[in-house]
Design a protein around this motif. Structure first.
Motif, PDB file in Angstrom:
ATOM      1  N   ARG A   9     -14.178  22.590 -15.787  1.00  0.00           N
ATOM      2  CA  ARG A   9     -14.163  22.144 -17.179  1.00  0.00           C
ATOM      3  C   ARG A   9     -15.484  22.457 -17.878  1.00  0.00           C
ATOM      4  N   VAL A  10     -16.616  22.221 -17.185  1.00  0.00           N
ATOM      5  CA  VAL A  10     -17.912  22.532 -17.785  1.00  0.00           C
ATOM      6  C   VAL A  10     -18.051  24.035 -17.985  1.00  0.00           C
ATOM      7  N   TYR A  11     -17.528  24.811 -17.049  1.00  0.00           N
ATOM      8  CA  TYR A  11     -17.568  26.265 -17.185  1.00  0.00           C
ATOM      9  C   TYR A  11     -16.760  26.735 -18.394  1.00  0.00           C
ATOM     10  N   LEU A  12     -15.582  26.171 -18.569  1.00  0.00           N
ATOM     11  CA  LEU A  12     -14.745  26.560 -19.713  1.00  0.00           C
ATOM     12  C   LEU A  12     -15.424  26.204 -21.034  1.00  0.00           C
ATOM     13  N   ALA A  13     -16.179  25.104 -21.028  1.00  0.00           N
ATOM     14  CA  ALA A  13     -16.835  24.664 -22.262  1.00  0.00           C
ATOM     15  C   ALA A  13     -18.120  25.429 -22.549  1.00  0.00           C
ATOM     16  N   THR A  14     -18.799  25.904 -21.491  1.00  0.00           N
ATOM     17  CA  THR A  14     -20.136  26.485 -21.682  1.00  0.00           C
ATOM     18  C   THR A  14     -20.288  27.916 -21.191  1.00  0.00           C
ATOM     19  N   GLY A  15     -19.386  28.372 -20.320  1.00  0.00           N
ATOM     20  CA  GLY A  15     -19.540  29.685 -19.707  1.00  0.00           C
ATOM     21  C   GLY A  15     -20.625  29.709 -18.644  1.00  0.00           C
ATOM     22  N   ARG A  16     -21.038  28.542 -18.157  1.00  0.00           N
ATOM     23  CA  ARG A  16     -22.159  28.463 -17.223  1.00  0.00           C
ATOM     24  C   ARG A  16     -21.752  27.770 -15.925  1.00  0.00           C
ATOM     25  N   LEU A  17     -22.389  28.200 -14.836  1.00  0.00           N
ATOM     26  CA  LEU A  17     -22.321  27.508 -13.557  1.00  0.00           C
ATOM     27  C   LEU A  17     -23.709  26.937 -13.291  1.00  0.00           C
ATOM     28  N   LEU A  18     -23.766  25.655 -13.002  1.00  0.00           N
ATOM     29  CA  LEU A  18     -25.023  24.914 -13.055  1.00  0.00           C
ATOM     30  C   LEU A  18     -25.464  24.434 -11.681  1.00  0.00           C
ATOM     31  N   GLU A  19     -26.764  24.121 -11.567  1.00  0.00           N
ATOM     32  CA  GLU A  19     -27.304  23.653 -10.285  1.00  0.00           C
ATOM     33  C   GLU A  19     -26.842  22.247  -9.945  1.00  0.00           C
ATOM     34  N   LYS A  20     -26.550  21.436 -10.964  1.00  0.00           N
ATOM     35  CA  LYS A  20     -26.143  20.050 -10.733  1.00  0.00           C
ATOM     36  C   LYS A  20     -25.263  19.598 -11.897  1.00  0.00           C
ATOM     37  N   TYR A  21     -24.436  18.595 -11.624  1.00  0.00           N
ATOM     38  CA  TYR A  21     -23.478  18.103 -12.605  1.00  0.00           C
ATOM     39  C   TYR A  21     -23.547  16.593 -12.688  1.00  0.00           C
ATOM     40  N   ASP A  22     -23.225  16.078 -13.856  1.00  0.00           N
ATOM     41  CA  ASP A  22     -23.032  14.650 -14.052  1.00  0.00           C
ATOM     42  C   ASP A  22     -21.647  14.323 -13.495  1.00  0.00           C
ATOM     43  N   VAL A  23     -21.572  13.474 -12.482  1.00  0.00           N
ATOM     44  CA  VAL A  23     -20.266  13.193 -11.891  1.00  0.00           C
ATOM     45  C   VAL A  23     -19.595  11.975 -12.515  1.00  0.00           C
ATOM     46  N   ALA A  24     -20.181  11.467 -13.594  1.00  0.00           N
ATOM     47  CA  ALA A  24     -19.519  10.416 -14.369  1.00  0.00           C
ATOM     48  C   ALA A  24     -18.832  10.996 -15.598  1.00  0.00           C
ATOM     49  N   GLU A  25     -19.421  12.065 -16.173  1.00  0.00           N
ATOM     50  CA  GLU A  25     -18.869  12.703 -17.365  1.00  0.00           C
ATOM     51  C   GLU A  25     -18.908  14.214 -17.204  1.00  0.00           C
ATOM     52  N   ASP A  26     -18.089  14.917 -17.983  1.00  0.00           N
ATOM     53  CA  ASP A  26     -18.053  16.379 -17.917  1.00  0.00           C
ATOM     54  C   ASP A  26     -19.227  16.968 -18.683  1.00  0.00           C
TER      55      ASP A  26
END
Length: 508
Positions: free
Chosen positions: A457-474
């Motif tokens: 979902r974060v990838y679809l929104a930003t086009g990015r793959l990230l080192e860490k994610y918020d696991v409470a919110e997208d």
């Protein structure tokens, strides 16, 4: 080989640049390449700094080639739904080669190509690389994974250990010892044969972690080895220097000044926290909300000791395959003893009223309650927990560490990046593999699916793959000393491994 650090090479120039925050990120200057001999640059600084209108920033720009924060993802994807296709396209963009050392360059020469994490992380990192290699193997880039293993063996042969990363300023510390897991990954059909092939490297790494063990008295430590008051031989994170980290010099100076403690001790503990890979977390602090209370060297970490038990078991298997029965017996006994310590000393039957869980051990104060963290699942990942302990850990995860988008790093909300609400790829992987190993497959798959869906979902929104994610919110993860980076090696690797069903392959 280039081993002098930037601080040693540039002296007062280095301190001036870092303390004046010429760059928002202190890593920029230590990664810069000089345009002339360091001694000449230093001499010019000593003269020109006293000139009217002298600009430190202009001086640095004139005398150094500054690192660019390359966009490892390249242009934004034209078809953002194809995340696997995007990851396959990322691998070659994250490949680097640096075969020849240059004077004044902090980057260490390596014989083979390697994959970097991305963003500000422009060099080979130790524990990151194992999780990156999972994806490389799954994506048909075993050649790159083999190159990286060869580079790590080269580092052990050259320095006696694997540094935090392939930079001169990282040569005083390592990272979580995953070399044996890399060997196992690339010899999956016959791990013992792989361990036998790499036995000298495995033994050298173990000797690095255990340096000083032979003369350790009870209630004493030497570097990374420690002996408790009743004689248990365990390990801690450490760094051989007690100065500010060169890549975070100003931050460490300010932390020490705010601590009210001896500055050298604070700096040593900050550096040891960096060796852990968890830089930083309330896990390491007497007061989780205050980084100035960091006490990493006072703790025997549960994940480090589990990994060292795994390394000892790997050496035993490799020695047995090589026909060295004496070494095999000695390391089999070491692994069994450390496993027993894990199951007893690191187990909290009633940790803070939360039920049983693994936790770090304050090696001089066993009664010190330590928080529940995702590191507590590493004994399960390596098959070192008892079945009842694994069952209790599964209950703890569901009750305290399961977020909407995967596994929380800790339940502590401190503003540090290795705390809530962040979730990290390597912790998702080790947790799911460990839980599945003990039959908690539904929970393991749930964690994997939640995390992968959030990455998507974060990838679809930003086009990015990230080192860490918020696991409470997208959204991207946050906190810590620098902005969230994209690229990103271990996220790519773990996502690919989950998508290819490797979780199911490890389930009973």
């Amino acid at each position: 080989m280039a081993t002098a650090t930037p601080q040693a090479l540039y002296g007062e120039l280095f301190v001036a640049v870092q303390m004046a925050r010429v760059f928002p990120d202190g890593k920029s200057f230590v990664d810069a390449r000089p345009k002339a001999a360091p001694a000449l640059i230093r001499a010019r600084f000593d003269v020109e700094r006293h000139s009217p209108g002298f600009s430190l920033a202009d001086f640095v720009q004139a005398h150094f080639v500054l690192p660019g924060h390359d966009e490892p993802a390249g242009p934004r994807p034209t078809n953002p739904g194809h995340i696997r296709q995007h990851i396959r396209a990322l691998w070659p963009l994250l490949v680097r080669e640096h075969r020849t050392a240059a004077e004044g360059d902090s980057l260490l020469a390596l014989p083979r190509p390697y994959v970097v994490p991305g963003g500000r992380f422009r060099e080979l990192y130790y524990w990151d690389s194992y999780f990156t290699m999972l994806g490389l193997v799954a994506d048909g880039r075993r050649d790159l994974a083999e190159h990286m293993l060869a580079n790590f063996a080269h580092l052990i042969a050259s320095y006696g250990f694997i540094p935090n990363s392939s930079r001169s300023y990282m040569l005083s510390r390592s990272q979580p010892p995953f070399f044996f897991r890399m060997v196992e990954l690339l010899h999956a059909d016959d791990p013992a044969a792989g361990f036998a092939k790499h036995l000298p490297s495995l033994q050298a790494e173990h000797a690095f972690w255990m340096d000083g063990e032979a003369t350790l008295a009870p209630d004493h430590a030497h570097r990374r080895a420690l002996r408790t008051v009743d004689g248990a031989l365990l390990n801690r994170y450490w760094d051989d220097r007690d100065t500010p980290r060169e890549e975070s010099w100003r931050e460490d100076v300010e932390t020490a000044e705010a601590s009210g403690r001896p500055h050298e001790q604070v700096w040593r503990d900050l550096r040891a926290g960096a060796e852990s890979g968890w830089d930083f977390s309330g896990r390491w602090c007497a007061d989780p909300a205050d980084i100035a209370t960091i006490e990493t060297t006072a703790l025997a970490p549960v994940d480090l000791n589990a990994l060292l038990a795994g390394l000892e078991g790997a050496i035993a298997l490799g020695a047995a395959r090589a026909g060295d029965t004496a070494t095999a017996s000695a390391f089999e006994a070491r692994a069994a003893t450390r496993t027993r310590w894990l199951q007893t000393r690191f187990w909290r039957a009633k940790g803070g009223g939360m039920g049983g869980h693994f936790a770090d051990l304050n090696w001089r104060n066993a009664a010190d309650p330590r928080p529940l963290t995702a590191a507590a699942l590493v004994p399960l990942y390596l098959g070192l927990a008892t079945p009842p302990q694994a069952d209790a850990m599964a209950a703890q995860v569901q009750r305290h560490l399961l977020g909407a988008n995967g596994l929380l790093t800790t339940a502590l909300a401190t503003g540090q990046q290795w705390d809530a609400p962040n979730g990290w790829a390597p912790l998702q992987w080790m947790a799911t593999q460990g839980l599945a190993r003990y039959g908690h497959t539904t929970l393991a798959r749930d964690i994997a699916q939640r995390w992968c869906a959030s990455v998507q979902r974060v990838y679809l929104a930003t086009g990015r793959l990230l080192e860490k994610y918020d696991v409470a919110e997208d959204r991207p993860g946050g906190g810590g000393e620098y902005e969230t980076q994209d690229g990103f090696g271990w996220t790519n690797g773990v996502f690919v491994a989950f998508q290819d069903g490797l979780l199911e392959a490890t389930a009973p």
